[in-house]
Design an enzyme around this catalytic site. Structure first.
Site, PDB file in Angstrom:
ATOM      1  N   PRO A   2      -3.219   3.495   5.605  1.00 41.60           N
ATOM      2  CA  PRO A   2      -3.174   4.722   4.811  1.00 41.60           C
ATOM      3  C   PRO A   2      -2.415   5.839   5.532  1.00 41.60           C
ATOM      4  O   PRO A   2      -2.716   6.153   6.675  1.00 41.60           O
ATOM      5  CB  PRO A   2      -4.659   5.107   4.660  1.00 41.60           C
ATOM      6  CG  PRO A   2      -5.435   3.924   5.107  1.00 41.60           C
ATOM      7  CD  PRO A   2      -4.565   3.168   6.045  1.00 41.60           C
ATOM      8  N   GLU A   3      -1.421   6.407   4.867  1.00 46.10           N
ATOM      9  CA  GLU A   3      -0.758   7.586   5.400  1.00 46.10           C
ATOM     10  C   GLU A   3      -0.931   8.694   4.363  1.00 46.10           C
ATOM     11  O   GLU A   3      -1.673   8.526   3.396  1.00 46.10           O
ATOM     12  CB  GLU A   3       0.715   7.268   5.706  1.00 46.10           C
ATOM     13  CG  GLU A   3       0.819   6.143   6.749  1.00 46.10           C
ATOM     14  CD  GLU A   3       2.214   5.900   7.307  1.00 46.10           C
ATOM     15  OE1 GLU A   3       3.042   6.824   7.262  1.00 46.10           O
ATOM     16  OE2 GLU A   3       2.451   4.783   7.797  1.00 46.10           O
ATOM     17  N   LYS A  55      -3.981  13.355   6.297  1.00 49.48           N
ATOM     18  CA  LYS A  55      -4.652  12.078   6.057  1.00 49.48           C
ATOM     19  C   LYS A  55      -6.159  12.242   5.833  1.00 49.48           C
ATOM     20  O   LYS A  55      -6.888  11.262   5.830  1.00 49.48           O
ATOM     21  CB  LYS A  55      -4.372  11.129   7.235  1.00 49.48           C
ATOM     22  CG  LYS A  55      -2.883  10.746   7.320  1.00 49.48           C
ATOM     23  CD  LYS A  55      -2.647   9.584   8.239  1.00 49.48           C
ATOM     24  CE  LYS A  55      -2.062  10.029   9.550  1.00 49.48           C
ATOM     25  NZ  LYS A  55      -1.794   8.904  10.466  1.00 49.48           N
TER      26      LYS A  55
END
Ligand SMILES: [Zn+2]
Length: 276
Positions: A2-3, A55
């Site tokens: 996940p970014e 994030k």
């Protein structure tokens, strides 16, 4: 992994699914959360909004309570209709937020806290750099923050969330290829023009990966991320994950090396991104 784009898509999806609704049930296996819930129950509160900052994913509840989660490598938020079968095993469940119509489940989320808005100001969220996916993003501020990290390799400076928020290891390599900058160059060796170009490419690549994909129920990461603008799934990225394969511009084999204090993989074209 996940970014920032993944988290922004998750926030948009959650906002549409549960924003404005009332919590009918809350459950967690994380003692840090259940302790707060025991003192100040989530049940009955309204979900005021869901937003991404870099994030970090923030869910704001009425009565001044914020749930901050960070996905690190494997975390994800899913949304289901009541009674719908989960697509991850129950043992990975960390947080359940139910409303009358939607169950939002966080799986394998390693970082989670329920805090007041005041405590949020003491959290890492407060120190984030400009977020390329935010409407308030300032290009000049991002360039200045990068420029201040003089002693870092540019690739490590891009991962510094206090410089620019939301960039992870994939975008790091992709952006530097897009800007034709060697990942091992020190920030102090780069010109203002090069840093400006790096920020411009970051914004372009990250913004191209939010919005369109936020329609499905399940919010996972990265599967559709692309920087090349090509529809072919095998041609989505310029360099990331392509060690030894020919550069899409010049045919030179893509190099790969561990870099920085956390030994994160960096991919680059030794010809298009020549050092010096
Ligand atoms: Zn090349």
């Amino acid at each position: 992994m996940p970014e920032g784009d993944t988290i922004h898509r998750a926030a948009d999806t959650l906002q549409r699914a549960i924003g404005g609704q009332v919590v009918t049930r809350f459950e967690s296996v994380l003692p840090k959360l259940t302790r707060v819930d025991a003192d100040a129950p989530l049940r009955g509160r309204t979900i005021e909004r869901v937003e991404a900052r870099g994030k970090h994913l923030l869910i704001w509840f009425s009565g001044d309570l914020v749930l901050r989660t960070h996905m690190r490598m494997n975390g994800s938020w899913h949304i289901y209709r009541p009674g719908e079968r989960w697509q991850r095993p129950h043992r990975d469940m960390r947080i359940v937020i139910e409303t009358a119509t939607i169950h939002a489940i966080a799986f394998s989320v390693p970082v989670a806290e329920l805090i007041t808005s005041r405590a949020l100001q003491q959290s890492p969220v407060e120190h984030l750099g400009p977020d390329p996916l935010s409407e308030r993003f300032s290009h000049d501020a991002a360039v200045q923050r990068l420029e201040a990290r003089t002693d870092l390799d540019i690739a490590d400076a891009l991962l510094d969330q206090t410089a620019i928020a939301g960039i992870g290891n994939v975008y790091k390599s992709e952006v530097l290829f897009g800007a034709r900058v060697n990942p091992f160059a020190k920030v102090s060796e780069l010109t203002r023009e090069q840093l400006t170009e790096i920020v411009a490419v970051t914004v372009r690549f990250m913004r191209a990966n939010v919005g369109a994909a936020a329609t499905g129920g399940i919010v996972t990461y990265g599967g559709m991320r692309r920087t090349t603008n090509r529809a072919d799934p095998s041609a989505r990225l310029w360099v990331y994950g392509r060690g030894g394969q020919p550069c899409r511009r010049c045919g030179t084999p893509i190099s790969r090396q561990k870099q920085g204090p956390f030994a994160r993989s960096t991919y680059w074209c030794p010809r298009c991104q020549r050092a010096g």
